[in-house]
Motif scaffolding. Structure first.
Motif, short mmCIF file in Angstrom:
data_model
loop_
_atom_site.label_atom_id
_atom_site.label_comp_id
_atom_site.label_asym_id
_atom_site.label_seq_id
_atom_site.Cartn_x
_atom_site.Cartn_y
_atom_site.Cartn_z
N GLU A 82 38.91 44.58 29.42
CA GLU A 82 39.42 44.39 30.60
C GLU A 82 38.51 43.74 31.92
N VAL A 83 37.58 43.70 31.70
CA VAL A 83 36.61 42.77 32.64
C VAL A 83 36.27 41.45 32.49
N LEU A 84 36.46 41.13 31.19
CA LEU A 84 36.32 39.53 30.87
C LEU A 84 36.94 38.62 31.46
N PRO A 85 38.42 38.81 31.66
CA PRO A 85 39.31 37.79 32.45
C PRO A 85 38.60 37.61 34.02
N ALA A 86 38.29 38.61 34.41
CA ALA A 86 37.43 38.26 35.89
C ALA A 86 36.10 37.43 35.76
N ILE A 87 35.42 37.81 34.83
CA ILE A 87 34.20 37.01 34.38
C ILE A 87 34.64 35.73 34.42
N ASP A 88 35.27 35.49 33.14
CA ASP A 88 36.06 33.98 33.10
C ASP A 88 36.39 33.10 34.43
N ASN A 89 37.28 33.96 35.23
CA ASN A 89 37.55 33.20 36.55
C ASN A 89 36.39 33.11 37.39
N LEU A 90 35.46 33.80 37.37
CA LEU A 90 34.18 33.67 38.22
C LEU A 90 33.45 32.38 37.80
N ARG A 105 37.84 30.41 48.22
CA ARG A 105 38.00 31.87 48.78
C ARG A 105 39.26 32.53 48.02
N LYS A 106 40.11 31.62 47.81
CA LYS A 106 41.55 32.16 47.53
C LYS A 106 41.30 32.38 45.86
N GLY A 107 40.36 31.68 45.15
CA GLY A 107 40.15 32.08 43.82
C GLY A 107 39.40 33.27 43.69
N VAL A 108 38.42 33.43 44.61
CA VAL A 108 37.48 34.65 44.51
C VAL A 108 38.63 35.92 44.80
N GLU A 109 39.27 35.86 45.98
CA GLU A 109 40.33 37.04 45.99
C GLU A 109 41.33 37.22 45.06
N MET A 110 41.68 36.37 44.18
CA MET A 110 42.60 36.30 43.02
C MET A 110 41.77 37.12 41.83
N LEU A 112 39.34 39.21 42.21
CA LEU A 112 38.92 40.46 42.77
C LEU A 112 40.46 41.48 42.67
N THR A 113 41.38 40.80 42.92
CA THR A 113 42.70 41.50 42.60
C THR A 113 42.90 41.75 41.19
N GLY A 114 42.74 40.63 40.42
CA GLY A 114 42.72 41.18 38.99
C GLY A 114 41.68 41.98 38.40
N LEU A 115 40.43 42.04 38.92
CA LEU A 115 39.53 43.00 38.44
C LEU A 115 39.85 44.31 39.00
N MET A 116 40.45 44.49 40.21
CA MET A 116 40.92 45.78 40.62
C MET A 116 42.05 46.31 39.87
N ALA A 117 43.21 45.30 39.23
CA ALA A 117 44.10 45.80 38.48
C ALA A 117 43.63 46.40 37.26
N SER A 118 42.52 45.76 36.76
CA SER A 118 42.07 46.26 35.58
C SER A 118 41.55 47.43 35.52
N LEU A 119 40.66 47.76 36.72
CA LEU A 119 40.29 49.05 37.02
C LEU A 119 41.11 50.00 36.95
N GLU A 120 42.42 49.70 37.74
CA GLU A 120 43.49 50.66 38.04
C GLU A 120 44.10 50.92 36.60
N LYS A 121 44.21 49.78 35.63
CA LYS A 121 44.78 50.09 34.32
C LYS A 121 44.07 51.30 33.42
N LEU A 122 42.58 51.24 33.86
CA LEU A 122 41.55 51.99 33.35
C LEU A 122 41.63 53.56 33.75
N GLY A 123 42.57 53.76 34.92
CA GLY A 123 42.50 54.86 35.46
C GLY A 123 41.40 54.96 36.62
N VAL A 124 40.95 53.91 36.90
CA VAL A 124 39.72 54.01 38.18
C VAL A 124 40.42 54.00 39.40
N GLU A 125 40.29 54.65 40.35
CA GLU A 125 41.01 54.73 41.62
C GLU A 125 39.65 54.59 42.81
N ALA A 126 39.82 53.47 43.70
CA ALA A 126 38.93 53.36 44.58
C ALA A 126 39.40 54.20 45.87
#
Length: 179
Positions: A82-90, A105-110, A112-126
């Protein structure tokens, strides 16, 4: 009956009694080994059953430990996937020869959004946002400020968001509280 016949009968009865006693003793002697053999067979059978049960339990424990290890390994693999796509984007963002700050900035925001979606998919809540009520079980107050405009035990700033899975706290939120 004559006295002689009576004596013979009594003698015969005595012999019969002695013979009966001998037969009973012989029968008892035969029964004891049979009963002993039967008990020994039962004991051997019970011992065999206990050995099998102990072996099955040992196999169960080994199998359970192996399954637990596999489950843990699979869970780690799922998180990494789940985290690998965010690493690839960075990595792509860092490798680009672009000096456009807004695009970066837009790329970093995207990412972060993808990483937060991955965490949400794993059941992690901020959690932990300014204005929330302070809870020492969820928040780590590192600063305190007196402010008459804010209510009691109100979070004014969040230095690090907290994360949880269900009721389990992964990381407590680091916050600044008021009053």
């Amino acid at each position: 009956m004559s006295k002689k016949v009576k004596e013979e009968n009594l003698e015969n009865e005595g012999i019969l009694e002695e013979t009966a006693e001998i037969e009973v003793e012989e029968a008892e002697a035969e029964v004891e080994p049979i009963a002993e053999e039967k008990l020994q067979k039962e004991l051997d059978s019970t011992n065999e059953l206990l050995k099998r049960t102990a072996a099955e339990y040992a196999n169960y424990r080994a199998r359970s430990a192996k399954e637990k290890e596999q489950t843990f390994s699979n869970a780690k693999g799922t998180v990494v996937a789940e985290v690998l796509p965010a690493i690839d984007n960075l990595e792509r963002a860092l490798g680009a020869d672009n000096t456009d700050y807004d695009a970066l900035r837009k790329g970093v925001e995207m990412t972060l959004t993808g990483l937060m979606a991955s965490l949400e998919k794993l059941g992690v809540e901020a959690y932990g946002a300014p204005g929330d009520s302070f809870d020492p079980k969820l928040h780590n107050a590192v600063m305190h400020v007196e402010d008459e405009e804010l209510g009691e035990n109100v979070i004014t700033d969040v230095f690090q968001k907290g994360y949880k899975i269900g009721d389990r706290i992964i990381r407590a939120a680091m916050v600044k509280t008021a009053n």
